[in-house]
Design an enzyme around this catalytic site. Structure first.
Site, PDB file in Angstrom:
ATOM      1  N   HIS A  13      -6.517  60.216  89.453  1.00 52.13           N
ATOM      2  CA  HIS A  13      -5.148  60.694  89.147  1.00 52.13           C
ATOM      3  C   HIS A  13      -4.526  59.713  88.164  1.00 52.13           C
ATOM      4  O   HIS A  13      -4.134  58.607  88.536  1.00 52.13           O
ATOM      5  CB  HIS A  13      -4.301  60.759  90.430  1.00 52.13           C
ATOM      6  CG  HIS A  13      -2.902  61.255  90.203  1.00 52.13           C
ATOM      7  ND1 HIS A  13      -2.357  62.264  90.958  1.00 52.13           N
ATOM      8  CD2 HIS A  13      -1.943  60.898  89.329  1.00 52.13           C
ATOM      9  CE1 HIS A  13      -1.122  62.505  90.548  1.00 52.13           C
ATOM     10  NE2 HIS A  13      -0.842  61.660  89.559  1.00 52.13           N
ATOM     11  N   HIS A  15      -2.021  59.251  84.448  1.00 48.74           N
ATOM     12  CA  HIS A  15      -1.148  59.749  83.370  1.00 48.74           C
ATOM     13  C   HIS A  15      -1.415  58.932  82.113  1.00 48.74           C
ATOM     14  O   HIS A  15      -1.238  57.714  82.113  1.00 48.74           O
ATOM     15  CB  HIS A  15       0.331  59.597  83.756  1.00 48.74           C
ATOM     16  CG  HIS A  15       0.688  60.383  84.967  1.00 48.74           C
ATOM     17  ND1 HIS A  15       1.120  61.686  84.905  1.00 48.74           N
ATOM     18  CD2 HIS A  15       0.660  60.065  86.281  1.00 48.74           C
ATOM     19  CE1 HIS A  15       1.351  62.143  86.128  1.00 48.74           C
ATOM     20  NE2 HIS A  15       1.073  61.167  86.987  1.00 48.74           N
ATOM     21  N   LYS A  99      -3.607  71.539  88.489  1.00 50.77           N
ATOM     22  CA  LYS A  99      -2.582  70.723  89.147  1.00 50.77           C
ATOM     23  C   LYS A  99      -1.375  71.563  89.523  1.00 50.77           C
ATOM     24  O   LYS A  99      -0.817  72.274  88.693  1.00 50.77           O
ATOM     25  CB  LYS A  99      -2.149  69.605  88.184  1.00 50.77           C
ATOM     26  CG  LYS A  99      -0.997  68.758  88.676  1.00 50.77           C
ATOM     27  CD  LYS A  99      -1.414  67.798  89.777  1.00 50.77           C
ATOM     28  CE  LYS A  99      -0.205  67.116  90.397  1.00 50.77           C
ATOM     29  NZ  LYS A  99      -0.330  65.697  90.525  1.00 50.77           N
ATOM     30  N   HIS A 136       0.872  67.955  93.971  1.00 47.58           N
ATOM     31  CA  HIS A 136       2.013  67.042  94.170  1.00 47.58           C
ATOM     32  C   HIS A 136       2.756  67.566  95.403  1.00 47.58           C
ATOM     33  O   HIS A 136       3.460  68.559  95.323  1.00 47.58           O
ATOM     34  CB  HIS A 136       2.919  67.007  92.944  1.00 47.58           C
ATOM     35  CG  HIS A 136       4.021  66.002  93.090  1.00 47.58           C
ATOM     36  ND1 HIS A 136       4.070  64.827  92.367  1.00 47.58           N
ATOM     37  CD2 HIS A 136       5.097  65.972  93.911  1.00 47.58           C
ATOM     38  CE1 HIS A 136       5.124  64.117  92.732  1.00 47.58           C
ATOM     39  NE2 HIS A 136       5.765  64.796  93.664  1.00 47.58           N
ATOM     40  N   HIS A 174      -1.580  61.245  95.663  1.00 48.55           N
ATOM     41  CA  HIS A 174      -0.712  60.101  95.959  1.00 48.55           C
ATOM     42  C   HIS A 174       0.001  60.227  97.310  1.00 48.55           C
ATOM     43  O   HIS A 174       1.213  60.271  97.398  1.00 48.55           O
ATOM     44  CB  HIS A 174       0.295  59.826  94.842  1.00 48.55           C
ATOM     45  CG  HIS A 174       0.918  61.042  94.205  1.00 48.55           C
ATOM     46  ND1 HIS A 174       1.474  62.055  94.923  1.00 48.55           N
ATOM     47  CD2 HIS A 174       1.084  61.371  92.905  1.00 48.55           C
ATOM     48  CE1 HIS A 174       1.943  62.959  94.094  1.00 48.55           C
ATOM     49  NE2 HIS A 174       1.715  62.585  92.874  1.00 48.55           N
ATOM     50  N   ASP A 246      -2.417  57.054  89.919  1.00 48.74           N
ATOM     51  CA  ASP A 246      -1.124  57.600  89.489  1.00 48.74           C
ATOM     52  C   ASP A 246      -0.438  56.625  88.530  1.00 48.74           C
ATOM     53  O   ASP A 246       0.791  56.571  88.458  1.00 48.74           O
ATOM     54  CB  ASP A 246      -0.223  57.912  90.690  1.00 48.74           C
ATOM     55  CG  ASP A 246       0.972  58.772  90.317  1.00 48.74           C
ATOM     56  OD1 ASP A 246       0.959  59.395  89.237  1.00 48.74           O
ATOM     57  OD2 ASP A 246       1.934  58.794  91.108  1.00 48.74           O
TER      58      ASP A 246
HETATM   59  C1  NCD Z   1       4.595  60.533  87.356  1.00 48.48           C
HETATM   60  C2  NCD Z   1       4.901  60.523  85.860  1.00 48.48           C
HETATM   61  O1  NCD Z   1       5.641  59.646  85.424  1.00 48.48           O
HETATM   62  O2  NCD Z   1       4.388  61.389  85.135  1.00 48.48           O
HETATM   63  N1  NCD Z   1       5.543  59.697  88.021  1.00 48.48           N
HETATM   64  C3  NCD Z   1       5.418  59.147  89.240  1.00 48.48           C
HETATM   65  O3  NCD Z   1       6.372  58.550  89.720  1.00 48.48           O
HETATM   66  N2  NCD Z   1       4.296  59.216  89.921  1.00 48.48           N
HETATM   67  C4  NCD Z   1       4.593  61.934  87.851  1.00 48.48           C
HETATM   68  C5  NCD Z   1       3.986  62.100  89.227  1.00 48.48           C
HETATM   69  O4  NCD Z   1       2.782  61.966  89.411  1.00 48.48           O
HETATM   70  O5  NCD Z   1       4.755  62.387  90.160  1.00 48.48           O
HETATM   71 ZN    ZN Z   2       1.105  61.351  88.966  1.00 48.84          ZN
END
Ligand code: NCD
Ligand code: ZN
Length: 344
Positions: A13, A15, A99, A136, A174, A246
């Site tokens: 996971h 970003h 997702k 999520h 998460h 995450d």
């Molecule tokens: C994530 C993001 O910034 O894209 N932020 C987070 O707090 N985890 C989005 C997510 O996974 O909820």
């Molecule tokens: Zn995330």
């Protein structure tokens, strides 16, 4: 034990964003990780297979020379998602998951799902072809306390989805609660990712002694009993639990604001932090399962061939922040020295 060699880990996971941010943060992942499930919450989101193919190419173009890295692409589920597009993207090997963001639950989730009847056909297709749904797991109702939103989601949304689609592989992303851990352990075909930071911080770290925006993420960290449940699950050896950092980069300007963004950036030092957590739990022998074996097994993918070695010694220095053209991204700090270094 002061040294441990494990198969190269994956991040289930992650970003990466896009453009200059992608270029700045990608090396932080490719240094240690072989693959990552890439979150589709760009602006606009990665909804169609053509979007995912183009995004994958931008990621591949940004990989630093000398590193090998495979981005595992996902599609962002909307009420207009075409099941035939999902089926084709899976058949091509382009995507490894879809997702689900409940609309409004987190960063860039406005295009997510409100009426689950409208995604039923896609979920049925996914169950049929064995494509996992990454979830999520928070309700968005304003009358539900933010610290209860994961637990309420289990009853009101996740369990009904799973009952309606018995063959669907779900991954509760998460996890932040003991309730979530208990639910996943009660199910077949259910997996869950656990982040690095949720094994380190509880809600006091965010709110006691001054507000700490760099510890604010979604789902928000809960009470200590939940942190302990996450550590127990991650270090238990139970194959349903695997690493999903995450890691979510936001510039300091976006974090340190009257309405600051949610996200902790942990790509840089995750493996050192995890070695410490697993050592503290007397479970270094379970680290490889959590970071390198359980994820591929759940996704039905091969494990990585090469290895990394973690060695305990003098404190390891990591950068405080990663520079980007839009401003620095602060690297998650545990508040104590990290003693495990990573050799790749
Ligand atoms: C994530 C993001 O910034 O894209 N932020 C987070 O707090 N985890 C989005 C997510 O996974 O909820
Ligand atoms: Zn995330």
């Amino acid at each position: 034990m002061t040294q441990i060699t494990i198969r190269r880990p994956d991040d289930w996971h992650l970003h990466l964003r896009d453009g200059a941010m992608l270029a700045a943060v990608l090396p932080e992942t490719t240094r240690h990780f072989a693959r990552a499930i890439i979150m589709p919450n760009l602006i606009p989101p990665v909804i169609k297979s053509t979007d995912a193919a183009a995004y994958r190419d931008r990621i591949l173009a940004a990989i630093p020379e000398g590193d090998t890295f495979e981005p595992l692409m996902t599609l962002y589920l909307t009420e207009n998602t075409d099941p035939a597009d999902v089926r084709a993207a899976h058949a091509d090997g382009l995507i490894k998951a879809v997702k689900l963001y409940p609309a409004g639950a987190t960063t860039n989730s406005a295009s997510g799902v409100t009426n689950f009847d409208n995604v039923r056909a896609t979920l049925e297709t996914m169950a049929e072809i064995g494509l996992p749904l990454c979830i999520h797991g928070e309700v968005t109702d304003h009358d539900i306390d933010i610290f209860d939103r994961e637990a309420v989601f289990l009853d009101r949304v996740l369990d009904p989805i799973r009952r309606a689609n018995p063959g669907l592989k779900t991954i509760s992303e998460h996890l932040t609660t003991k309730d979530g851990v208990d639910y996943v352990m009660s199910q077949d075909n259910a997996g869950a990712t656990i982040t690095t930071h949720h094994m380190i911080i509880n809600r006091n770290h965010i709110l006691a002694g001054g507000i700490k925006p760099h510890y604010y993420c979604l789902p928000v960290a809960k009470r200590e009993e939940h942190r302990l449940a996450l550590r127990a699950a991650a270090t238990s050896g139970d194959k349903r639990f695997f690493l999903g950092t995450d890691s979510a980069p936001h510039t300091d300007g976006a974090k340190l604001a009257p309405c600051g963004c949610a996200g902790c950036f942990t790509a840089t030092n995750t493996m050192s932090i995890l070695a410490q957590v697993f050592e503290e739990e007397n479970a270094l022998d379970k680290l490889e399962g959590f970071a390198s074996l359980n994820g591929p097994a759940f996704y039905g993918l091969p494990v990585n061939d090469d290895t990394i070695t973690l060695t305990k010694g003098d404190p390891v220095t990591y950068p405080d922040h990663i520079p980007t053209p839009d401003g620095p991204v602060t690297v998650f700090q545990t508040g104590s020295d990290l003693l495990w270094s990573v050799d790749t």
